[in-house]
Design an enzyme around this catalytic site. Structure first.
Site, PDB file in Angstrom:
ATOM      1  N   LEU A  35       0.838  -1.213   0.000  1.00 22.30           N
ATOM      2  CA  LEU A  35       0.000   0.000   0.000  1.00 22.30           C
ATOM      3  C   LEU A  35       0.869   1.259   0.000  1.00 22.30           C
ATOM      4  CD1 LEU A  35      -2.953  -1.023   2.384  1.00 22.30           C
ATOM      5  CD2 LEU A  35      -2.840  -1.114  -0.118  1.00 22.30           C
ATOM      6  N   ALA A  82       3.749  -6.211  -8.258  1.00 20.65           N
ATOM      7  CA  ALA A  82       4.199  -5.119  -7.371  1.00 20.65           C
ATOM      8  C   ALA A  82       5.429  -4.454  -7.965  1.00 20.65           C
ATOM      9  CB  ALA A  82       4.519  -5.666  -5.989  1.00 20.65           C
ATOM     10  N   GLU A  84       7.356  -0.178  -8.501  1.00 21.28           N
ATOM     11  CA  GLU A  84       7.244   1.255  -8.744  1.00 21.28           C
ATOM     12  C   GLU A  84       7.073   1.357 -10.252  1.00 21.28           C
ATOM     13  OE1 GLU A  84       7.046   3.795  -6.745  1.00 21.28           O
ATOM     14  OE2 GLU A  84       7.264   2.617  -4.930  1.00 21.28           O
ATOM     15  N   THR A 129       7.012  -5.075 -18.848  1.00 23.46           N
ATOM     16  CA  THR A 129       6.592  -3.979 -19.719  1.00 23.46           C
ATOM     17  C   THR A 129       7.314  -3.999 -21.063  1.00 23.46           C
ATOM     18  OG1 THR A 129       6.718  -1.564 -19.898  1.00 23.46           O
ATOM     19  CG2 THR A 129       8.341  -2.585 -18.496  1.00 23.46           C
ATOM     20  N   ASP A 130       6.689  -3.377 -22.056  1.00 24.95           N
ATOM     21  CA  ASP A 130       7.354  -3.249 -23.364  1.00 24.95           C
ATOM     22  C   ASP A 130       8.490  -2.231 -23.320  1.00 24.95           C
ATOM     23  OD1 ASP A 130       5.813  -0.927 -23.156  1.00 24.95           O
ATOM     24  OD2 ASP A 130       4.838  -1.145 -25.110  1.00 24.95           O
ATOM     25  N   GLU A 131       8.538  -1.425 -22.245  1.00 24.74           N
ATOM     26  CA  GLU A 131       9.567  -0.370 -22.183  1.00 24.74           C
ATOM     27  C   GLU A 131      10.977  -0.934 -22.094  1.00 24.74           C
ATOM     28  OE1 GLU A 131       8.920   2.989 -19.700  1.00 24.74           O
ATOM     29  OE2 GLU A 131       6.788   3.080 -20.172  1.00 24.74           O
ATOM     30  N   TYR A 154      13.154   3.520 -14.548  1.00 25.73           N
ATOM     31  CA  TYR A 154      12.051   2.545 -14.408  1.00 25.73           C
ATOM     32  C   TYR A 154      12.264   1.350 -15.323  1.00 25.73           C
ATOM     33  CZ  TYR A 154       7.591   0.341 -15.585  1.00 25.73           C
ATOM     34  OH  TYR A 154       6.614  -0.590 -15.862  1.00 25.73           O
ATOM     35  N   SER A 155      12.467   1.614 -16.624  1.00 24.37           N
ATOM     36  CA  SER A 155      12.550   0.473 -17.548  1.00 24.37           C
ATOM     37  C   SER A 155      13.831  -0.332 -17.318  1.00 24.37           C
ATOM     38  CB  SER A 155      12.415   0.922 -19.006  1.00 24.37           C
ATOM     39  OG  SER A 155      13.315   1.947 -19.319  1.00 24.37           O
ATOM     40  N   ALA A 156      14.900   0.342 -16.864  1.00 23.67           N
ATOM     41  CA  ALA A 156      16.135  -0.398 -16.558  1.00 23.67           C
ATOM     42  C   ALA A 156      15.905  -1.344 -15.380  1.00 23.67           C
ATOM     43  CB  ALA A 156      17.260   0.579 -16.255  1.00 23.67           C
ATOM     44  N   SER A 157      15.133  -0.871 -14.388  1.00 20.55           N
ATOM     45  CA  SER A 157      14.874  -1.740 -13.221  1.00 20.55           C
ATOM     46  C   SER A 157      13.967  -2.907 -13.612  1.00 20.55           C
ATOM     47  CB  SER A 157      14.286  -0.931 -12.061  1.00 20.55           C
ATOM     48  OG  SER A 157      12.982  -0.467 -12.383  1.00 20.55           O
ATOM     49  N   LYS A 158      13.022  -2.659 -14.521  1.00 21.27           N
ATOM     50  CA  LYS A 158      12.163  -3.762 -14.976  1.00 21.27           C
ATOM     51  C   LYS A 158      12.986  -4.745 -15.818  1.00 21.27           C
ATOM     52  CE  LYS A 158       8.252  -4.304 -14.520  1.00 21.27           C
ATOM     53  NZ  LYS A 158       7.448  -4.946 -13.445  1.00 21.27           N
ATOM     54  N   TYR A 211       3.840  16.566 -23.136  1.00 23.04           N
ATOM     55  CA  TYR A 211       5.307  16.632 -23.202  1.00 23.04           C
ATOM     56  C   TYR A 211       5.793  16.776 -24.650  1.00 23.04           C
ATOM     57  CZ  TYR A 211       5.320  14.562 -18.445  1.00 23.04           C
ATOM     58  OH  TYR A 211       5.133  14.284 -17.116  1.00 23.04           O
ATOM     59  N   PRO A 287      12.841  13.860 -19.882  1.00 21.64           N
ATOM     60  CA  PRO A 287      14.201  13.469 -20.306  1.00 21.64           C
ATOM     61  C   PRO A 287      14.217  12.008 -20.775  1.00 21.64           C
ATOM     62  CG  PRO A 287      14.221  14.438 -18.091  1.00 21.64           C
ATOM     63  CD  PRO A 287      12.783  14.252 -18.465  1.00 21.64           C
TER      64      PRO A 287
END
Ligand code: NAD
Ligand code: DAU
Length: 352
Positions: A35, A82, A84, A129-131, A154-158, A211, A287
């Site tokens: 949460l 789960a 971010e 993710t596709d990212e 984000y995408s590097a961590s995924k 953006y 960015p």
């Protein structure tokens, strides 16, 4: 089947739990969710009394807790959502993304390989993710063999988490499946993401921050379609395989925002100042902003028979109706921390 759904109080998680609870009355569905700002028990309120649903508040990084849950509740499948999940937040502060998305996935994998042995088995479904594939030019599609080229924290961590999941299959023989999906939209999405943010600001007559040049392209998928694809891969996918999931529905951001403005004008009623398109404000770009995502979903269609059922026009109309009718849910998201985030993300952008 006893299932553990991590991140079940988030956007896709809550839609998935609702789908699974209705589709499989004999499954036991346990949600594990910390949460965070993005998790919301209101998103699961209608399931509170469902006999096959159970909620546990906890952190996926708490390996002891996860191990105990897997063992005590005889979990046979983990659907791991789960995370971010917001690119802009990962630019403002990447550390939490590495902690949750990488170390959290690692803790879950370790717990699974500890418990699922000596005759006990289970499936680990990693929702990604596709990212991770990076950015496309004007043409081409992401397939399951597209090389990884993540461009945001984000995408590097995924991407890192995807690699760990793959490694646990090859090294320890864990039964894993991974799905890489395109942009979702629908009810219960936190209003930091493009579509709900634009709906809320358009409703309130606030500026709509687009953006860059607004021509970045995303491949939009209605969340229920994603849930059905996850269900199929969990139950019928081949161990060790990756499946791409996409909406076959590429749109430029500016076209999405125009559609939102027109539908809010129609459904919430016009504003005396004029059509809501007047609120569109081009702001400084994100960015490292990926230009285009587009999924080739041939594999999941040919191997498992999945195709999206919802078209964008119907899905978007339904989504906007949902947000306009769920003002309490939306109001609960907009607390002080949301306002702080909004200010840190957008202030510099509006300023130029
Ligand atoms: P979300 O941000 O709405 O929800 C994330 C959930 O995870 C929240 O309920 C949060 O409380 C929980 N959580 C965060 N950290 C946690 C921790 N350490 N321990 C336990 N729970 C924790 O995310 P979403 O949009 O529903 O995305 C779900 C998953 O799907 C993510 O893994 C994301 O990468 C992936 N995904 C999302 C999309 C999309 O368009 N939203 C597309 C493809 C893949
Ligand atoms: O592709 C799947 C991914 O889709 C998921 O892995 C992520 O969890 C999810 O957040 C989403 O990432 P995006 O960065 O594509 O989604 P977002 O809604 O943040 O932005 C969509 C597009 O709209 C993107 O090109 C940036 C743009 N945008 C976004 C916001 C929030 C704007 O122009 N203005 C905005 O205020």
């Amino acid at each position: 089947m006893n299932l553990l759904v991590t991140g079940g109080a988030g956007f896709i998680g809550s839609n998935l739990v609702r789908h699974l609870a209705a589709a499989y009355p004999a499954h036991r569905i346990v949600v594990l969710d910390a949460l965070t700002y993005a998790g919301n028990l209101r998103s699961l309120a209608d399931l509170e009394n469902a006999p096959n649903y159970h909620f546990v508040r906890g952190d996926i990084r708490d390996q002891k807790l996860v191990t105990q849950l897997l063992a005590d509740l005889q979990i046979e499948g983990i659907i791991h959502l789960a995370a971010e999940s917001h690119v802009d937040r990962s630019i403002l502060g990447p550390e939490e993304f590495l902690q949750t998305n990488v170390m959290g996935t690692f803790a879950l994998l370790e717990a699974a390989r500890t418990v699922w042995r000596d005759g006990r088995t289970g499936r680990f479904h990693h929702v990604s993710t596709d990212e991770v594939y990076g950015s496309l030019g004007e043409t081409g599609y992401f397939t399951e063999t597209t090389p990884y080229a993540p461009n945001s924290p984000y995408s590097a961590s995924k991407a890192a988490s995807d690699h760990l999941v793959r490694a646990y299959h090859h090294t320890y023989g864990l039964d894993v499946v991974t799905t890489n999906c395109s942009n979702n939209y629908g009810p219960f999405q936190f209003p930091e993401k493009l579509i709900p943010l634009m709906i809320m600001n358009a409703r309130d007559g606030k500026p709509l921050p687009v953006y860059g040049d607004g021509r970045n392209v995303r491949d939009w998928l209605y969340v229920q379609d994603h849930c059905e694809a996850i269900d199929l891969v969990l139950h019928k996918g081949t161990a060790g395989e990756v499946y791409n999931i996409g909406g076959n529905n590429e749109r430029r951001n500016i076209d999405v925002v125009h559609a939102v403005c027109d539908l809010v004008d129609e459904l919430a009623g016009p504003q005396p100042e004029g059509p809501r398109r007047r609120l569109i404000t081009y702001v400084k770009d994100r960015p490292g902003h990926d230009r285009r995502y587009a999924i080739d979903a041939t594999k999941i269609r040919d191997d498992l028979g999945w195709e999206p059922r919802f078209n964008f026009e119907d899905g978007l109309r339904h989504t906007i109706e949902w947000y306009l009718h769920h003002t309490d849910w939306l109001a609960a998201c907009i607390d002080g921390s949301y306002r702080d985030y909004y200010e840190s993300n957008y202030q510099g952008k509006f300023d130029g």
